[in-house]
Scaffold this motif. Structure first.
Motif, mmCIF file in Angstrom:
data_model
loop_
_atom_site.group_PDB
_atom_site.id
_atom_site.type_symbol
_atom_site.label_atom_id
_atom_site.label_comp_id
_atom_site.label_asym_id
_atom_site.label_seq_id
_atom_site.Cartn_x
_atom_site.Cartn_y
_atom_site.Cartn_z
ATOM 1 N N GLY A 1 -103.813 95.941 -8.454
ATOM 2 C CA GLY A 1 -105.354 96.313 -8.077
ATOM 3 C C GLY A 1 -105.992 95.584 -7.354
ATOM 4 N N VAL A 2 -105.699 95.336 -6.091
ATOM 5 C CA VAL A 2 -106.484 94.559 -5.205
ATOM 6 C C VAL A 2 -107.657 95.213 -4.769
ATOM 7 C CG1 VAL A 2 -106.146 93.189 -3.099
ATOM 8 C CG2 VAL A 2 -104.124 93.667 -4.060
ATOM 9 N N CYS A 3 -108.774 94.630 -5.473
ATOM 10 C CA CYS A 3 -110.186 95.017 -5.412
ATOM 11 C C CYS A 3 -111.246 94.138 -5.863
ATOM 12 C CB CYS A 3 -110.286 96.592 -6.220
ATOM 13 S SG CYS A 3 -110.197 96.340 -7.883
ATOM 14 N N ASN A 4 -112.552 94.434 -5.764
ATOM 15 C CA ASN A 4 -113.513 93.473 -6.195
ATOM 16 C C ASN A 4 -113.428 93.346 -7.860
ATOM 17 O OD1 ASN A 4 -115.109 92.735 -3.875
ATOM 18 N ND2 ASN A 4 -115.284 94.881 -3.678
ATOM 19 N N GLU A 5 -112.895 94.377 -8.366
ATOM 20 C CA GLU A 5 -112.969 94.360 -9.998
ATOM 21 C C GLU A 5 -111.761 93.484 -10.438
ATOM 22 O OE1 GLU A 5 -113.155 97.082 -8.154
ATOM 23 O OE2 GLU A 5 -114.954 98.189 -8.575
ATOM 24 N N ASN A 6 -111.182 93.107 -9.916
ATOM 25 C CA ASN A 6 -109.884 92.250 -10.034
ATOM 26 C C ASN A 6 -110.289 90.576 -10.452
ATOM 27 O OD1 ASN A 6 -107.502 90.425 -10.194
ATOM 28 N ND2 ASN A 6 -106.136 92.436 -9.684
ATOM 29 N N PRO A 7 -110.400 90.111 -11.583
ATOM 30 C CA PRO A 7 -111.001 88.921 -11.545
ATOM 31 C C PRO A 7 -110.081 87.606 -10.788
ATOM 32 C CG PRO A 7 -109.735 89.639 -13.655
ATOM 33 C CD PRO A 7 -109.934 90.715 -12.909
ATOM 34 N N LEU A 8 -109.001 87.958 -10.791
ATOM 35 C CA LEU A 8 -108.321 86.945 -9.632
ATOM 36 C C LEU A 8 -108.549 86.972 -8.290
ATOM 37 C CD1 LEU A 8 -104.762 86.799 -11.298
ATOM 38 C CD2 LEU A 8 -106.376 85.014 -11.282
ATOM 39 N N ALA A 9 -109.309 87.979 -7.680
ATOM 40 C CA ALA A 9 -109.406 88.162 -6.326
ATOM 41 C C ALA A 9 -110.293 87.064 -5.762
ATOM 42 C CB ALA A 9 -110.201 89.629 -6.129
ATOM 43 N N PRO A 10 -111.325 86.694 -6.461
ATOM 44 C CA PRO A 10 -111.996 85.479 -6.008
ATOM 45 C C PRO A 10 -111.431 84.207 -5.759
ATOM 46 C CG PRO A 10 -113.396 86.687 -7.524
ATOM 47 C CD PRO A 10 -112.171 87.021 -7.814
ATOM 48 N N LEU A 11 -110.584 83.956 -6.650
ATOM 49 C CA LEU A 11 -109.612 82.775 -6.553
ATOM 50 C C LEU A 11 -108.740 82.860 -5.398
ATOM 51 C CD1 LEU A 11 -109.059 82.114 -10.353
ATOM 52 C CD2 LEU A 11 -110.468 80.877 -8.858
ATOM 53 N N ILE A 12 -108.199 84.016 -5.192
ATOM 54 C CA ILE A 12 -106.974 84.270 -4.413
ATOM 55 C C ILE A 12 -107.643 84.174 -2.808
ATOM 56 C CG2 ILE A 12 -105.330 85.675 -3.423
ATOM 57 C CD1 ILE A 12 -104.798 86.654 -6.143
ATOM 58 N N GLY A 13 -108.987 84.672 -2.643
ATOM 59 C CA GLY A 13 -109.661 84.777 -1.559
ATOM 60 C C GLY A 13 -110.229 83.435 -1.100
ATOM 61 N N ARG A 14 -110.538 82.563 -2.070
ATOM 62 C CA ARG A 14 -110.920 81.135 -2.039
ATOM 63 C C ARG A 14 -109.897 80.335 -1.176
ATOM 64 N NH1 ARG A 14 -113.404 78.378 -7.261
ATOM 65 N NH2 ARG A 14 -114.976 80.127 -6.569
ATOM 66 N N LEU A 15 -108.663 80.670 -1.739
ATOM 67 C CA LEU A 15 -107.527 79.704 -1.015
ATOM 68 C C LEU A 15 -107.149 80.343 0.136
ATOM 69 C CD1 LEU A 15 -105.692 79.552 -4.611
ATOM 70 C CD2 LEU A 15 -106.542 77.464 -3.139
ATOM 71 N N GLY A 16 -107.448 81.452 0.629
ATOM 72 C CA GLY A 16 -107.000 82.143 1.731
ATOM 73 C C GLY A 16 -105.558 82.707 1.730
ATOM 74 N N LEU A 17 -105.066 83.176 0.309
ATOM 75 C CA LEU A 17 -103.795 83.342 0.369
ATOM 76 C C LEU A 17 -103.550 84.915 0.605
ATOM 77 C CD1 LEU A 17 -103.146 81.741 -3.419
ATOM 78 C CD2 LEU A 17 -102.392 80.804 -1.177
ATOM 79 N N PRO A 18 -102.501 84.901 1.794
ATOM 80 C CA PRO A 18 -102.194 86.275 2.048
ATOM 81 C C PRO A 18 -101.429 87.167 0.940
ATOM 82 C CG PRO A 18 -100.728 84.796 3.040
ATOM 83 C CD PRO A 18 -101.756 84.024 2.200
ATOM 84 N N LEU A 19 -101.626 88.412 1.000
ATOM 85 C CA LEU A 19 -100.879 89.409 0.194
ATOM 86 C C LEU A 19 -100.181 90.373 0.980
ATOM 87 C CD1 LEU A 19 -103.744 88.820 -1.746
ATOM 88 C CD2 LEU A 19 -102.221 90.172 -3.148
ATOM 89 N N TYR A 20 -98.894 90.536 0.531
ATOM 90 C CA TYR A 20 -98.118 91.597 1.249
ATOM 91 C C TYR A 20 -98.401 93.242 0.417
ATOM 92 C CZ TYR A 20 -94.474 94.572 3.000
ATOM 93 O OH TYR A 20 -93.769 95.483 3.422
ATOM 94 N N ARG A 21 -98.708 94.025 1.246
ATOM 95 C CA ARG A 21 -99.114 95.048 0.693
ATOM 96 C C ARG A 21 -97.836 96.008 0.387
ATOM 97 N NH1 ARG A 21 -101.037 97.784 4.699
ATOM 98 N NH2 ARG A 21 -102.961 97.525 4.754
ATOM 99 N N THR A 22 -97.473 96.679 -0.954
ATOM 100 C CA THR A 22 -96.416 97.275 -1.434
ATOM 101 C C THR A 22 -96.767 98.707 -1.729
ATOM 102 O OG1 THR A 22 -96.346 96.660 -3.580
ATOM 103 C CG2 THR A 22 -95.317 95.133 -1.877
ATOM 104 N N SER A 23 -98.078 98.883 -1.645
ATOM 105 C CA SER A 23 -98.614 100.323 -1.753
ATOM 106 C C SER A 23 -99.969 100.463 -1.280
ATOM 107 C CB SER A 23 -98.754 100.673 -3.340
ATOM 108 O OG SER A 23 -99.989 100.064 -3.755
#
Length: 466
Positions: free
Chosen positions: A59-81
């Motif tokens: 659930g890569v979206c604004n509602e995901n509580p981890l999203a701001p932390l991951i964005g802050r670190l500039g960590l990339p994600l590989y899309r699998t869906s």
């Protein structure tokens, strides 16, 4: 100064400790291992990061509580869906390859056709759930559906593909379908958005949250609030937050004096804990198809297999063999060499010309289970009972979140929630007047947009989601 002890250095515990630390509490976090992260474990021994525990951000979206932390670190994600929040498809079904036991690839059209049949079967199980007040397993409900709807029965290769879909469900819940509750299996909230694998692993997120906290490693607890660890050292605080895996609570290696209430002990005893294991195989070069995952179909889910293609994610020639439920339990009984050999045998059936791996690695087995699931006859409020505090003892972890059960972001949000509840409890005891003032994040670094891509090498495919 108000003081709290946090038991467990996984994501829930570190999130709770960080939240209270930011609220000017004195916080000590006790972790039995010699590392932080708990069921989040990033392995760098291959020369690149591989998550042996949690792997996806669902659930890569604004509602995901981890999203701001991951964005802050500039960590990339590989899309699998892409745009599919179904629990059945953590991967984009346009990028996979299923094979039979002779190494013949199953036609893509057949897999999609069987997938539609499987979705129809699951829709029919909803009717069974509404008809029967007494709970049953998904497997039993599917048997009823197939008995009532002969047209949904499959034979030959389509039947084997259907077993792979069941196997995929078992990997999601880390449990066999004969143990998963029909009434409760689909109550968790699936956030909108895509599924993504953390390209650099989850460890940077753990390290960001843990920065500056008082963390004591190698401290295995045997008591609470006055907390005694194995070496006899004692810690005293106004309250405690228990975030150890529920499998550890089930084992009763942590004692509570006085005993926990009967309703709490029953919830701990009855919650389902699944087993999911990973075996990483690192090769000199890529010899498999350029797809997101490889799978093998079989007559039963137990005989199926599933490999995640890390070359797509990291650019390195590596595969992750995934197992869950009884298959994972049986693999855990093997020696490391036998377990790797079993995984490689499965790979050789898919790709007969597979070369021997250079390096191998296995999942961490110290959590007494991987994550929780709704097993047959679980009460609908079992997660709530796990979460409810007992006096000045609070509880957190993915098992306490029925909406995000088994999810990494569920563990994180449960830790934050427990910290807020604990804070209010302690400040009431101190007679503080600022109980309901919002907590302020003391970290001034602004969040960066969260980046998710369908390729670790193609920067042009990246999209800003948050």
């Amino acid at each position: 100064m108000p003081s709290v002890i946090v038991l467990g250095g996984g994501l829930a515990g570190i999130a709770a400790a960080r939240t209270l630390h930011n609220a000017a509490f004195q916080v000590i976090l006790l972790e039995s291992r010699e590392r932080i992260g708990g069921r989040v474990c990033t392995d760098y021994s291959f020369g690149f990061p591989v998550d042996l525990g949690a792997l996806w951000l669902h659930g890569v979206c604004n509602e995901n509580p981890l999203a701001p932390l991951i964005g802050r670190l500039g960590l990339p994600l590989y899309r699998t869906s892409i745009g599919d929040n179904s629990l059945l498809f953590a991967h984009d079904l346009k990028s996979y390859a299923l094979f039979d036991m002779n190494g013949n690839q199953v036609p893509h059209e057949l897999v999609l056709r069987v997938g539609k049949t499987f979705e129809s079967i699951l829709q029919e199980t909803t009717k069974v759930s509404e008809e029967f007040t007494e709970d049953m397993s998904i497997q039993q409900a599917i048997s009823i559906v197939l008995e009532r709807n002969p047209k949904l029965r499959l034979e030959g290769l389509p039947h084997k593909v259907l077993q792979w879909y069941l196997f995929d469900v078992e990997n999601w819940f880390a449990a066999d379908t004969d143990a998963i509750s029909l009434h409760c299996w689909d109550i968790e909230e699936l956030l909108p958005g895509e599924h993504g694998i953390m390209v650099h692993g989850y460890e940077p997120v753990i390290n960001l949250l843990a920065n500056g906290l008082d963390i004591r490693l190698g401290h295995k607890c045997t008591d609470h609030v006055k907390v005694t660890v194995e070496n006899g050292e004692t810690f005293v605080a106004d309250a405690a937050i228990v975030t150890v895996p529920v499998g550890v609570l089930k084992s009763k290696t942590i004692s509570f004096e006085p005993r926990l209430p009967e309703w709490k002990e029953e919830a701990i005893s009855n919650i389902g804990i699944g087993v999911a294991n990973k075996i990483v195989l690192h090769f000199e070069s890529v010899f498999w198809p350029d797809v997101e995952f490889l799978g093998m179909v079989a007559d039963t889910p137990y005989g199926c297999s599933y490999f995640v293609n890390l070359h797509r994610v990291t650019g390195h020639a590596a595969l992750v063999y995934m197992s869950a439920g009884q298959l994972a339990k049986d693999i855990e009984k093997m020696s490391d060499e036998a377990a790797v050999g079993s995984a490689f045998i499965q790979l050789k059936k898919i790709v007969p010309h597979a070369s021997d791996p250079l390096l191998v690695g296995g999942s961490d087995v110290n959590s007494l289970g991987s994550y929780s699931y709704a097993k047959v006859a679980n009460a609908h409020d079992i997660c709530e009972k796990l979460r409810m505090p007992v006096h000045n003892l609070f509880f957190a972890g993915e098992a306490t979140k029925d909406d995000y059960q088994g999810m990494v972001h569920g563990a994180y949000s449960s830790g934050v929630m427990a910290a807020h509840d604990c804070r209010l409890h302690v400040l009431k005891h101190y007679g503080e007047s600022d109980l309901f003032e919002p907590l302020v994040d003391e970290d001034p670094i602004a969040s960066m947009p969260l980046m998710i891509s369908g390729s670790c090498e193609n920067e042009n495919e990246k999209e800003t989601l948050i």
